[in-house]
Design an enzyme around this catalytic site. Sequence first.
Site, short mmCIF file in Angstrom:
data_model
loop_
_atom_site.label_atom_id
_atom_site.label_comp_id
_atom_site.label_asym_id
_atom_site.label_seq_id
_atom_site.Cartn_x
_atom_site.Cartn_y
_atom_site.Cartn_z
N GLU A 10 8.39 -31.15 78.77
CA GLU A 10 9.53 -31.39 79.68
C GLU A 10 9.66 -32.88 80.00
OE1 GLU A 10 8.08 -28.20 82.30
OE2 GLU A 10 10.14 -27.45 82.33
N ALA A 67 1.42 -29.20 83.14
CA ALA A 67 0.88 -29.13 84.52
C ALA A 67 -0.55 -28.59 84.49
CB ALA A 67 1.77 -28.19 85.34
N GLU A 79 4.63 -21.77 79.05
CA GLU A 79 4.54 -21.27 80.43
C GLU A 79 4.61 -19.75 80.49
OE1 GLU A 79 6.23 -23.90 79.46
OE2 GLU A 79 6.20 -25.49 80.97
N GLY A 131 4.91 -28.74 80.82
CA GLY A 131 5.42 -29.91 81.52
C GLY A 131 5.36 -31.17 80.67
#
Length: 725
Positions: free
Chosen positions: A103, A60, A123, A100
Amino acid sequence: MAQYARSPAVAVIRLRNPPVNTLSFAVLQALEDGLEKADADPSVKAVMICGENGKFSAGADIRGFSSPNRPVKSLAALVSLIESSKKPVVAAIEGIALGGGLEVALGCHYRVAHVKARMGLPEVTLGLLPGAEGTQRLPRLIGVPAALDMITTGKHIPATEALKLGLVDEVVEENTVEAAIRLANKVIGQPLGPRRLSLKPVPKLPDMEAFLSQARVRVKKQAQGCLAPELCFQAVRAATQMPFADGVRRERELFMVLLSSGQARALQYAFLAERAAQKWTTPGGASWSSATPQPVRSAAVIGLGTMGRGIVTSLVKANIPVVALEQDLEYLNTGRKAVMLLLEREAMKMEVGAQTLDFHNPARLQFTVDFDSLRDVDLVIEAVFENMALKKEIFHKLSRICKPGALLCTNTSALNIDEIASATSRPQQVIGTHFFSPAHVMRLLEIIYGRHTSPTAIATAVQLAKALKKVGVVVGNCFGFVGNRMMFPYVQQAVFLLEEGSRPEAVDRVLEDFGFKIGPFRMSDLAGLDVGWRSRQGQGLTGPSVPAGTPARQRQGQRYSPLPDLLCESGRFGQKTGKGWYQYEKAGGRTATPDPWLHSLLAQYRDTHGIEPRFIDQEEILERCLFSLINEGFAILAEGIASGPEHLDVIYINGYGWPKHKGGPMFYASTVGLPRVLAKLHKYSEAHPDVPGLQPSAFLKKLAAVGNPPIKEWMSYLSQQSSRL
Ligand code: 3H9
């Protein structure tokens, strides 16, 4: 965005958002469109997702977390969408798959990685948790212990390790995209149920509860006041206790707690500040964007004391051939043994399969007492002790011996770079490189340009910092530069607090509770009290050069505390002598215990000087120490010694043990609120008018007058002060 193409039966979706393919809203939208298109096209039998420019994705957009339109929800939804695809989806991981990005790859049914790729869920280092269902999918894929380790530490793992853990299905040395397309073709028509991680159970452990309770203790210990590791732990634990959908709900709740925490904001600021600090400029107009570094193919280090040994070790680790020089054979042999020991320890710590350290080869590491051996090196780092006359003598010699283009660096924590440069015929090539001890471990390198230092010299030093895997922060030349200059008023306040009634252990506790790794008195015992004593003697603040009749607690009309001098006069130099502000089990001991001798010294001292001791609360200890340090930071910014508050914060986080989750001193000031910092400084300076460090800096006053402007706007007030204020 994402580019869609076909490789007959395989749809190819390429994430494209330079430089690291972050998952912006537009990228996610394009990825979703690509998946829908592939789904709707009957001739497409499988999908492959990869990233542009040899990088899968860095996750992200960190800058987007503070924006009201952040695409948080859609990332998790998209990962689910990938997983539920009826056609097999393969991730081709090149370069990096982080946060992300990983992910997204976990939503895919298969993962192929290039051997040089790195993967991780960092993160936690940004004060968050993997909030796109990563805390629920990863344990199902690689088991709880490995997933917990990755998620609570944020470490990046190499592809080979990922393969061993079962995180990827294949590692390739050649073209990853082609390998992924081959795999996609191979798995067409195979059942996807077993490949959907949300449907898999979390692998069982013989005693999951016992494992989790031990892991929790470990995570808490490592967290040092950070909230995110604990909440990461809770999210993974939820995966072991709940069905997937409930675990995802729990993950979301915990994510939202972190997202709105001050710690996440501070850690994200710290990440971006480190990048901002690489973009250096000087008041003279030199800048990172126009200066070109010179290559450094060989280096020399002069002086093999503690600093020199660490610097040699750093250079060898960076694969730069080094000539190490000492003044005589006895010092050389002692230094050589110490360096070899350090290098052997470093070699043992290195990853299996990484390049080995070639330090037994004289072409890579040479020890000498002959200055002539420095004739051909590209760069010299002088690391002798802090003595101006000695440094000047060495630089004079260097400017005669070294080749014309060689960069001449001095490792100093406070001395004037211009004066050192004046001993040479090439001041444009002289620069300060302030390493922090131990130099092969500490990340910070303060890079100090003098009046004549060329932009090329600055760019070369910055490049060197990168090669040494350090953060180089470029600053101007003044006594103590940035780090130590801000430290002086902090330490001064700590000592004044003792005079007024506090104790070393009380002051240290407050600052350690705040998050410093070690308080000012423990730090001074560790570094050695004699270092500051010598410097004060040199400045004429203590010792025989102080004029007769000078009041004990005053120098040049300002408050002065002779307490540290008194300790040194009694041979208490800190850990090395077994006694300092604390007592230790033996000389060289490390366990600090409060010392009744010191307490009675303080009582006598207060009696002698007619000081009525008073109880000093935690708030006053914290504010006087921190706000005086911050106040000096504002003066530094106003003088143009550093080009932005981010630089100061990066220095403090990486060199002075400032808690990263508090973002650095200047960021902290912005969270406290500049008007409040100012009001407190006014209060304390009224009570102590003879302490200049407590008198609010003009720049702080100007900023506070407009309220609490965002930190990224501070410098604009400096340049436009007359029109905006
Ligand atoms: C996340 O994914 C949350 C999810 O769980 C979703 C929850 C719902 N965002 O470091 P570099 C920029 S959280 C924005 O100099 P390198 C960086 O600022 C995210 N920008 O290069 C710089 O630009 P600039 C988890 C980012 O080669 C430029 O890219 N991901 C991001 O030394 C080059 O960066 C991470 O924590 C980002 N995510 O290292 C990964 N990443 O010069 C963080 C980079 O204008 N990133 N930029 O400031 C890294 O660790 C390193 O940047 C990376 C490249 C290893 C990727």
